[in-house]
Design an enzyme around this catalytic site. Structure first.
Site, PDB file in Angstrom:
ATOM      1  N   GLY A   5      36.078  39.009  44.106  1.00  0.00           N
ATOM      2  CA  GLY A   5      36.142  40.341  43.517  1.00  0.00           C
ATOM      3  C   GLY A   5      35.248  41.301  44.273  1.00  0.00           C
ATOM      4  N   SER A  27      35.663  43.705  46.353  1.00  0.00           N
ATOM      5  CA  SER A  27      35.971  45.124  46.516  1.00  0.00           C
ATOM      6  C   SER A  27      35.985  45.861  45.184  1.00  0.00           C
ATOM      7  CB  SER A  27      37.335  45.292  47.204  1.00  0.00           C
ATOM      8  OG  SER A  27      38.382  44.738  46.420  1.00  0.00           O
ATOM      9  N   VAL A  71      41.854  33.289  42.672  1.00  0.00           N
ATOM     10  CA  VAL A  71      40.769  32.318  42.543  1.00  0.00           C
ATOM     11  C   VAL A  71      40.957  31.368  41.383  1.00  0.00           C
ATOM     12  CG1 VAL A  71      39.045  33.718  43.736  1.00  0.00           C
ATOM     13  CG2 VAL A  71      39.335  33.961  41.251  1.00  0.00           C
ATOM     14  N   ASN A 101      32.293  36.475  41.224  1.00  0.00           N
ATOM     15  CA  ASN A 101      32.235  37.735  40.498  1.00  0.00           C
ATOM     16  C   ASN A 101      33.579  38.149  39.903  1.00  0.00           C
ATOM     17  OD1 ASN A 101      31.273  40.604  39.954  1.00  0.00           O
ATOM     18  ND2 ASN A 101      32.756  41.012  41.592  1.00  0.00           N
ATOM     19  N   TYR A 140      36.772  36.757  26.056  1.00  0.00           N
ATOM     20  CA  TYR A 140      35.815  36.954  27.149  1.00  0.00           C
ATOM     21  C   TYR A 140      34.595  36.054  26.953  1.00  0.00           C
ATOM     22  CZ  TYR A 140      33.113  39.834  30.523  1.00  0.00           C
ATOM     23  OH  TYR A 140      32.387  40.290  31.592  1.00  0.00           O
ATOM     24  N   VAL A 141      34.061  36.055  25.741  1.00  0.00           N
ATOM     25  CA  VAL A 141      32.889  35.230  25.442  1.00  0.00           C
ATOM     26  C   VAL A 141      33.215  33.750  25.609  1.00  0.00           C
ATOM     27  CG1 VAL A 141      31.353  34.484  23.588  1.00  0.00           C
ATOM     28  CG2 VAL A 141      31.759  36.923  23.968  1.00  0.00           C
ATOM     29  N   ALA A 142      34.383  33.330  25.146  1.00  0.00           N
ATOM     30  CA  ALA A 142      34.756  31.923  25.268  1.00  0.00           C
ATOM     31  C   ALA A 142      34.799  31.496  26.725  1.00  0.00           C
ATOM     32  CB  ALA A 142      36.116  31.686  24.608  1.00  0.00           C
ATOM     33  N   LYS A 178      33.266  32.974  29.345  1.00  0.00           N
ATOM     34  CA  LYS A 178      31.950  33.063  29.980  1.00  0.00           C
ATOM     35  C   LYS A 178      30.989  31.981  29.472  1.00  0.00           C
ATOM     36  CE  LYS A 178      32.494  36.513  32.833  1.00  0.00           C
ATOM     37  NZ  LYS A 178      32.414  36.321  34.297  1.00  0.00           N
TER      38      LYS A 178
END
Length: 251
Positions: free
Chosen positions: A14, A16, A66, A92, A158-160, A162
């Site tokens: 990620g 760019s 990725v 990232n 998102y939390v799951a 991360k």
């Protein structure tokens, strides 16, 4: 005291994007050669590569999904052939989606976050860390989020993803530590970047931050450069918040 990354090669997934481009610039300013990964926006990645080579370092853009093993392995082969083996890995990239409640969130969103947070880090480690182990020096830096500690409404997918990423990278830190490969996580707050200004809509967020302001993309890049350097050679397995105190990891 200076951060000197001359002689090192960084790969930023990620690279760019909003935070990634500043990480790439900062790593190059410290002397590192940089491979800029992109998924779809080749033009943006190529413009960044031209900017980086203007700083006097070697740079290339490289395309991959990725979350797909074949793509990551192909990326490893292309970077190896053109620049060599990266010894600094910054994971990232992330898949964007629309946040909503647990009861309404599509199952495909949980799957996408698992792929971009967990599988992304697993596949990158499998492709690039063995060369670091053979060298006896390496840095893996995962970009996490303050959301992993907030657990606020609508953040569940998102939390799951991360939190799963956090588990993978903590285990990896213990597995590759004997070969002097460090593994750490940088957890941004809601940062100001070229594409995300600091407007009135952020007033409530700023009011809840102990420093009463938002940080910038450069604040993230500064910590990434530090963790990539020999100044951080005895720091591993850490989740480090860059949020002005908005979240505070506990002991």
């Amino acid at each position: 005291m200076n951060i000197d990354l001359k002689g090192h090669l960084a790969l930023v997934t990620g690279g760019s994007g909003q935070l990634g481009r500043v990480m790439c610039r900062t790593l190059a300013d410290c002397g590192a050669d940089v491979a800029v990964h992109f998924h779809q926006n080749r033009a943006s990645a190529d413009r960044l590569v031209a900017e980086l080579t203007g700083k006097g370092v070697r740079a290339m853009s490289v395309q991959a999904d990725v979350t797909v093993q074949a793509d990551v392995q192909a990326m490893q082969s292309r970077v190896q052939a053109e620049l060599g083996a990266p010894d600094i890995l910054v994971n990232n990239a992330v898949i964007q989606y629309t946040w909503t409640s647990v009861l309404e969130q599509a199952l495909s969103d949980y799957e996408s976050q698992f792929r971009s947070s967990v599988l992304h880090n697993v596949l990158m480690a499998q492709a690039f860390v063995p060369a670091m182990q053979a060298k006896g020096w390496g840095r893996v830096i995962g970009i996490n989020t303050e959301c992993a500690m907030q657990n606020a409404p609508t953040q569940s997918a998102y939390v799951a993803g991360k939190r799963g990423m956090d588990g993978v990278l903590r285990v990896l830190a213990k597995e590759v530590g004997p070969q002097q490969v460090t593994v750490n996580q940088v957890a941004p707050g809601w940062m100001i970047s070229e594409d995300v200004p600091d407007g009135d809509e952020a007033a409530d967020y700023r009011a809840g931050v102990p420093l009463r302001r938002r940080g910038t993309d450069q604040d993230i890049a500064n910590l990434v450069a530090f963790l990539a350097s020999d100044l951080a050679s005895f720091i591993s397995g850490q989740y480090i918040s860059v949020s002005g105190g908005n979240v505070m990891p506990t002991i």
